[in-house]
Design a protein around this motif. Structure first.
Motif, PDB file in Angstrom:
ATOM      1  N   ILE A 155       0.849  -1.211   0.000  1.00  0.00           N
ATOM      2  CA  ILE A 155       0.000   0.000   0.000  1.00  0.00           C
ATOM      3  C   ILE A 155       0.882   1.257   0.000  1.00  0.00           C
ATOM      4  CG2 ILE A 155      -1.664   1.389   1.340  1.00  0.00           C
ATOM      5  CD1 ILE A 155      -2.960  -1.186   2.283  1.00  0.00           C
ATOM      6  N   ASP A 156       1.900   1.266   0.871  1.00  0.00           N
ATOM      7  CA  ASP A 156       2.780   2.438   0.948  1.00  0.00           C
ATOM      8  C   ASP A 156       3.486   2.698  -0.383  1.00  0.00           C
ATOM      9  OD1 ASP A 156       2.046   2.952   3.527  1.00  0.00           O
ATOM     10  OD2 ASP A 156       3.755   1.937   4.447  1.00  0.00           O
ATOM     11  N   GLU A 157       3.926   1.615  -1.040  1.00  0.00           N
ATOM     12  CA  GLU A 157       4.605   1.775  -2.338  1.00  0.00           C
ATOM     13  C   GLU A 157       3.657   2.348  -3.389  1.00  0.00           C
ATOM     14  OE1 GLU A 157       6.098  -2.156  -3.052  1.00  0.00           O
ATOM     15  OE2 GLU A 157       7.746  -1.934  -1.607  1.00  0.00           O
ATOM     16  N   VAL A 158       2.434   1.820  -3.450  1.00  0.00           N
ATOM     17  CA  VAL A 158       1.464   2.280  -4.458  1.00  0.00           C
ATOM     18  C   VAL A 158       1.043   3.731  -4.167  1.00  0.00           C
ATOM     19  CG1 VAL A 158      -0.858   1.896  -5.420  1.00  0.00           C
ATOM     20  CG2 VAL A 158       0.676  -0.047  -5.058  1.00  0.00           C
ATOM     21  N   LYS A 159       0.904   4.070  -2.868  1.00  0.00           N
ATOM     22  CA  LYS A 159       0.538   5.453  -2.514  1.00  0.00           C
ATOM     23  C   LYS A 159       1.637   6.424  -2.932  1.00  0.00           C
ATOM     24  CE  LYS A 159      -0.858   5.026   1.887  1.00  0.00           C
ATOM     25  NZ  LYS A 159      -1.628   5.037   3.148  1.00  0.00           N
ATOM     26  N   SER A 160       2.898   6.042  -2.691  1.00  0.00           N
ATOM     27  CA  SER A 160       3.977   6.983  -3.055  1.00  0.00           C
ATOM     28  C   SER A 160       4.121   7.063  -4.583  1.00  0.00           C
ATOM     29  CB  SER A 160       5.288   6.632  -2.356  1.00  0.00           C
ATOM     30  OG  SER A 160       5.804   5.441  -2.878  1.00  0.00           O
ATOM     31  N   GLU A 161       3.877   5.957  -5.287  1.00  0.00           N
ATOM     32  CA  GLU A 161       3.875   6.002  -6.762  1.00  0.00           C
ATOM     33  C   GLU A 161       2.847   7.009  -7.272  1.00  0.00           C
ATOM     34  OE1 GLU A 161       3.096   2.223  -8.761  1.00  0.00           O
ATOM     35  OE2 GLU A 161       4.750   1.332  -7.615  1.00  0.00           O
ATOM     36  N   GLN A 162       1.659   6.978  -6.641  1.00  0.00           N
ATOM     37  CA  GLN A 162       0.575   7.867  -7.105  1.00  0.00           C
ATOM     38  C   GLN A 162       0.705   9.266  -6.496  1.00  0.00           C
ATOM     39  OE1 GLN A 162      -3.612   6.374  -6.697  1.00  0.00           O
ATOM     40  NE2 GLN A 162      -4.113   8.545  -6.780  1.00  0.00           N
TER      41      GLN A 162
END
Length: 501
Positions: free
Chosen positions: A168-175
């Motif tokens: 989740i943290d990775e996808v949030k920072s990507e977006q």
């Protein structure tokens, strides 16, 4: 006739009632009772506490065959009342699976929401609701919860990173977003795929697509959670016998995350901290119940007076409060009125302070549970006395309501009023459980236990607590969390223990 193992409720009728808590657990008995007194509750069924004990005697396969006919009939009962079908791609029914022992054990056992989703059902729900964000938000939550609870993906110790939170943290920072609710539909769909891949990688098996297989997995996982470490520890602390077992309640899902006319919350008919006769609680717009209890987002107040008091403590102006953090009373006045009427009805019906969970789905209010609320020693005495004055209970009942081990809380440390005026305030927070505490700061529950065993006084500081932190909370003088409100897990459990939080 063979032993009845499943009791249904819904549509204003129920096979159980309030005095059947030994068989149906507190939650199951109260869900049945709320139906009988006209409170809106999603339909469902409860599997009895006796089956939990049978589960430990005969094992999973045998329990599934013993329950199969009754569970299939009970699912059909929900389908009929909700007018949709479990596992159907065009008009799907989703369910939640929850535990419920006869004594309240907040957060100690497991819950699974949004059960019944797979790729086909998700596509069907998008077509039906025209709300892909809601559907894929529900789907990623389901895969995460099911992975944690049923498939054993939850980290075991503090060094382990939660694989789902990491994704989740990775996808949030990507977006480039901070909050889960701001993730785009594409990001949510990506989470579902990544979560399933993580499950396959860690367990070697594919995520189950069949809703019926999912349901059996969840039911058995709740029975298993009766014997998890934190549940065993909590029972020891509260003097609850192992042989009581837990019931399992399965009910139709109602959704608080369908947009801005949906919400979820927790409320108390009186103040659990000091006993004041003031309806209070917290809610989140466009969220699911776990968000409030887990303390992931700090919620807003239900009543206007609660909201004003909160703003005053937080140093927020009335203008900013009203525009950015309105209470439910101001933002959803019709729903608030219904909620207020029902909480009053429930308190009068049970003759005690109630702790309630509710969801608003697109402007319709549903109650998911009610129970006699956990409270501090001070609140226990005040509420008992007030209920006598109000004619709801007699003096003998009031005395019996005062638990001896909670009375010593009235002697717990508090700050000296004069010293408090001179003290330099570093920071302020929400007073979830009153008192005063002093100690060395620790950041992990097992460190709190270790330091306490070595003779140190400790204050446990966490981003938010989870039920796994129970032993550390018990060892600490006080608890401080960075996130969460007055109804979060930390707050409820700390109040029950008489710990400052």
């Amino acid at each position: 006739m063979e032993n009845k193992r499943v009791y249904t409720f819904g549509g204003g009728q129920a096979e159980g009632k309030a005095d059947m808590r030994e068989l149906l657990g507190g939650k199951g008995a109260n869900l049945a009772e709320m139906n009988l007194i006209g409170v809106p509750v999603p339909p469902g069924f409860t599997i009895t506490t006796e089956v939990c004990n049978e589960y430990y005697q005969v094992g999973q396969e045998k329990i599934m065959s013993l329950l199969e006919n009754e569970v299939t009939a009970a699912v059909a009962h929900i389908e009929k009342l909700m007018n949709c079908k479990f596992g159907d791609a065009t008009n799907p029914l989703l369910v939640s699976v929850r535990s419920g022992a006869r004594a309240s054990m907040p957060g100690m056992m497991d819950t699974i929401l949004n059960l019944g989703l797979n790729d086909e059902v998700a596509a069907g729900m998008v077509a039906k609701t025209n709300n892909p964000h809601f559907v894929y938000d529900s789907y990623r939550r389901f895969v995460q919860m099911y992975g944690d609870v049923v498939l054993g993906m939850k980290p075991v110790n503090k060094e382990d990173i939660d694989p789902f939170e990491k994704i989740i943290d990775e996808v949030k920072s990507e977006q480039g977003v901070v909050l889960d609710k701001d993730l785009s539909v594409e990001s949510l769909q990506k989470l579902v795929k990544l979560f399933k891949a993580a499950i396959k990688e860690q367990t070697g098996a594919d995520f189950p697509d069949s809703p019926m297989v999912q349901l059996w997995g969840a039911i058995c996982a709740v029975f298993r959670s009766w014997m998890n470490e934190r549940a065993i520890l909590y029972r020891k602390m509260e003097g609850i016998p192992d042989e009581w077992g837990t019931a399992v309640s399965v009910m139709a899902m109602v959704f608080g995350n369908m947009g801005d006319t949906s919400a979820t919350g927790v409320c108390f008919s009186r103040d659990a901290g000091n006993g004041e006769n003031l309806f209070n609680g917290e809610y989140l717009v466009n969220a699911q119940g776990e968000d409030v209890v887990a303390g992931i987002r700090t919620p807003q107040q239900i009543t206007k007076i609660g909201s004003q008091r909160w703003a005053e403590r937080a140093g927020i102006s009335e203008e900013e409060r009203a525009s950015k953090y309105p209470s439910m009373e101001e933002a959803m006045p019709e729903i608030y009125k219904q909620l207020n009427d029902i909480q009053d009805k429930l308190e009068k019906h049970y003759h005690d302070m109630q702790d309630m969970e509710f969801t608003v789905q697109e402007g319709k209010l549903w109650f998911l549970q009610t129970r006699n609320g956990k409270r501090t020693g001070t609140a226990m005495v005040k509420i008992a006395m007030d209920l006598v004055r109000e004619g709801l209970i007699d003096e003998k009942t009031a005395l019996l309501r005062c638990e001896p081990q909670k009375l010593d809380e009235l002697l717990h440390p508090v700050f000296d009023k004069d010293a408090l005026k001179k003290a330099k305030v570093i920071t302020q927070g929400l007073p979830a459980s009153p008192g005063a505490a002093c100690g060395q700061i620790v950041f992990f529950a097992d460190d709190a236990q270790q330091w306490h065993a070595d003779g140190h006084k400790v204050v446990m500081v966490r981003i938010e607590t989870s039920p796994e932190d129970l032993a550390g909370m018990s060892a600490a003088e006080g608890i401080l969390t960075a996130r969460g409100g007055m109804t979060s897990h930390a707050a409820v459990v700390a109040r029950g223990m008489g710990k400052c939080c």
